[in-house]
Design a protein around this motif. Structure first.
Motif, PDB file in Angstrom:
ATOM      1  N   ILE A 130       0.908  -1.258   0.036  1.00 39.72           N
ATOM      2  CA  ILE A 130       0.110  -0.022  -0.067  1.00 39.72           C
ATOM      3  C   ILE A 130       0.925   1.134  -0.007  1.00 39.72           C
ATOM      4  CG2 ILE A 130      -1.602   1.350   1.339  1.00 39.72           C
ATOM      5  CD1 ILE A 130      -2.541  -1.394   2.789  1.00 39.72           C
ATOM      6  N   ALA A 131       0.884   2.189  -1.010  1.00 45.20           N
ATOM      7  CA  ALA A 131       1.573   3.142  -1.177  1.00 45.20           C
ATOM      8  C   ALA A 131       1.018   4.339  -0.253  1.00 45.20           C
ATOM      9  CB  ALA A 131       1.867   3.573  -2.440  1.00 45.20           C
ATOM     10  N   ILE A 132       1.815   5.022   0.367  1.00 44.35           N
ATOM     11  CA  ILE A 132       1.362   6.295   1.255  1.00 44.35           C
ATOM     12  C   ILE A 132       2.504   7.182   1.187  1.00 44.35           C
ATOM     13  CG2 ILE A 132       2.246   5.168   3.336  1.00 44.35           C
ATOM     14  CD1 ILE A 132      -0.012   6.421   4.821  1.00 44.35           C
ATOM     15  N   ALA A 133       2.195   8.705   1.069  1.00 43.70           N
ATOM     16  CA  ALA A 133       3.482   9.580   1.202  1.00 43.70           C
ATOM     17  C   ALA A 133       4.137   9.519   2.769  1.00 43.70           C
ATOM     18  CB  ALA A 133       2.831  10.939   0.973  1.00 43.70           C
ATOM     19  N   ASN A 134       5.370   9.784   2.765  1.00 44.00           N
ATOM     20  CA  ASN A 134       6.044  10.107   4.261  1.00 44.00           C
ATOM     21  C   ASN A 134       5.125  10.941   5.037  1.00 44.00           C
ATOM     22  OD1 ASN A 134       7.573  10.071   6.288  1.00 44.00           O
ATOM     23  ND2 ASN A 134       9.482   9.593   4.956  1.00 44.00           N
ATOM     24  N   TRP A 135       4.681  10.411   6.082  1.00 48.18           N
ATOM     25  CA  TRP A 135       3.710  11.289   6.916  1.00 48.18           C
ATOM     26  C   TRP A 135       4.719  12.369   7.736  1.00 48.18           C
ATOM     27  CZ3 TRP A 135       3.045   5.966   7.262  1.00 48.18           C
ATOM     28  CH2 TRP A 135       3.719   5.358   8.174  1.00 48.18           C
ATOM     29  N   GLU A 136       6.010  12.122   7.673  1.00 43.62           N
ATOM     30  CA  GLU A 136       7.236  12.794   8.358  1.00 43.62           C
ATOM     31  C   GLU A 136       7.078  14.240   7.786  1.00 43.62           C
ATOM     32  OE1 GLU A 136       8.769  12.370  11.101  1.00 43.62           O
ATOM     33  OE2 GLU A 136       7.798  10.273  11.364  1.00 43.62           O
ATOM     34  N   HIS A 137       6.915  14.334   6.257  1.00 42.68           N
ATOM     35  CA  HIS A 137       7.046  15.718   5.869  1.00 42.68           C
ATOM     36  C   HIS A 137       6.024  15.880   4.728  1.00 42.68           C
ATOM     37  CE1 HIS A 137       9.122  13.471   2.344  1.00 42.68           C
ATOM     38  NE2 HIS A 137       9.954  13.017   3.578  1.00 42.68           N
ATOM     39  N   ALA A 138       5.114  15.109   4.401  1.00 48.54           N
ATOM     40  CA  ALA A 138       4.294  15.183   3.366  1.00 48.54           C
ATOM     41  C   ALA A 138       2.831  14.949   4.152  1.00 48.54           C
ATOM     42  CB  ALA A 138       4.014  14.011   2.358  1.00 48.54           C
ATOM     43  N   PRO A 139       2.045  16.201   4.079  1.00 46.68           N
ATOM     44  CA  PRO A 139       0.708  16.516   4.447  1.00 46.68           C
ATOM     45  C   PRO A 139      -0.351  15.517   4.047  1.00 46.68           C
ATOM     46  CG  PRO A 139       1.322  18.500   3.702  1.00 46.68           C
ATOM     47  CD  PRO A 139       2.520  17.545   3.188  1.00 46.68           C
ATOM     48  N   TYR A 140      -0.226  14.793   2.811  1.00 44.59           N
ATOM     49  CA  TYR A 140      -1.454  13.941   2.376  1.00 44.59           C
ATOM     50  C   TYR A 140      -0.888  12.419   3.308  1.00 44.59           C
ATOM     51  CZ  TYR A 140      -3.567  16.745  -0.985  1.00 44.59           C
ATOM     52  OH  TYR A 140      -4.315  17.681  -1.720  1.00 44.59           O
ATOM     53  N   GLY A 141       0.405  12.410   3.310  1.00 43.65           N
ATOM     54  CA  GLY A 141       0.652  11.125   4.327  1.00 43.65           C
ATOM     55  C   GLY A 141      -0.047  11.310   5.542  1.00 43.65           C
ATOM     56  N   ILE A 142       0.267  12.414   6.287  1.00 46.13           N
ATOM     57  CA  ILE A 142      -0.433  12.525   7.654  1.00 46.13           C
ATOM     58  C   ILE A 142      -1.749  12.375   7.352  1.00 46.13           C
ATOM     59  CG2 ILE A 142      -0.787  14.266   9.226  1.00 46.13           C
ATOM     60  CD1 ILE A 142       1.627  15.941   8.455  1.00 46.13           C
ATOM     61  N   ALA A 143      -2.478  12.702   6.435  1.00 45.49           N
ATOM     62  CA  ALA A 143      -4.122  12.582   6.308  1.00 45.49           C
ATOM     63  C   ALA A 143      -4.256  11.150   6.192  1.00 45.49           C
ATOM     64  CB  ALA A 143      -4.439  13.303   5.185  1.00 45.49           C
TER      65      ALA A 143
END
Length: 259
Positions: A130-143
């Protein structure tokens, strides 16, 4: 006829009196397709201005700016980064919210995975990555992480997560088969390319904090008078009906608009 003639004269005066100016913009990756269209419209209207757009995660953009990157405007997917830059003296304009982003679950049409069934589809045993943006610096990853936690799915799938540097790389993981599904921006999923390739499920905005996006003119733009004027023109152009229409086309919720 008279109105058209006056518009023509105004364009001629602008062309003669203004000098060429290149404005370098750091833009969140979710703006890739929307800004490609907006850039064409803007440069056609103001032919002396040239826009150079660098795309990436909002967190990386923030880090580059405080380390001296020569950007003139930032369009962040996280209002918080823009507010910090303002507080630290890097932004010389007002800080302006320009959009609210939306999150989707996306997959290729030929994957055999019906994401339209909702987020619980990620528990399907056929889904290995499952691909997810890195939540350390990407807002969509946080969401995306917040949504997974909201539905109590994060611990169940955390070993399947593949982190992208930004929302564009996250999308590429699914496109290339490195991931079976991915959490990406609606603005990316609504591009002509991805509409042809895949299908998406729009996640409820109640499963994560609002993705409030913000912009500001950076102090680097003030190094040159023509550059600063061009930066102001584009910054203000984003509030025009022409730019707003394109942003809405790509699924952004805009100030003054209802979802």
């Amino acid at each position: 006829m008279k109105k058209a003639f006056l518009s023509f004269i105004t364009l001629i005066i602008f062309t003669i009196t203004s000098k060429a100016a290149e404005v370098t913009i750091y833009a969140a990756a979710d703006l890739t397709y929307a800004f490609a269209e907006i850039k064409k419209v803007y440069e056609n209207k103001f032919p002396k201005d040239k826009l150079k757009i660098i795309y990436g995660s909002s967190g990386k953009g923030y880090t580059q700016i405080i380390n001296g990157a020569p950007y003139d405007i930032i369009f962040s997917a996280d209002m918080g980064y823009v507010e910090k830059l303002k507080q630290q003296g890097y932004i010389i304009s007002e800080v302006r919210p320009y959009a609210v982003g939306r999150l989707v679950l996306w997959t290729l049409k030929n994957s055999g995975i019906d994401v339209l069934k909702g987020i619980n589809i990620i528990l399907d045993p056929r889904i290995k990555k499952i691909a997810i943006a890195n939540w350390e610096h990407a807002p969509y990853g946080i969401a995306a992480k917040e949504c997974l936690e909201h539905y109590k799915l994060f611990d169940k799938v955390k070993n399947k997560l593949v982190l992208g540097e930004n929302i564009s790389q996250t999308t590429q993981y699914v496109e290339t088969g490195a991931a079976d599904v991915g959490f990406i921006a609606l603005s990316i999923a609504k591009s002509d390319k991805l509409i042809r390739e895949g299908i998406y499920y729009l996640l409820p905005d109640t499963c994560h904090k609002q993705i409030l996006q913000g912009a500001g003119i950076l102090k680097n733009a003030s190094s040159d008078k023509e550059k600063l004027e061009a930066a102001k023109r584009f910054f203000n152009f984003m509030s025009t009906p022409e730019a707003r229409k394109i942003m809405i086309k790509y699924g952004f919720v805009l100030p003054g608009e209802k979802d």
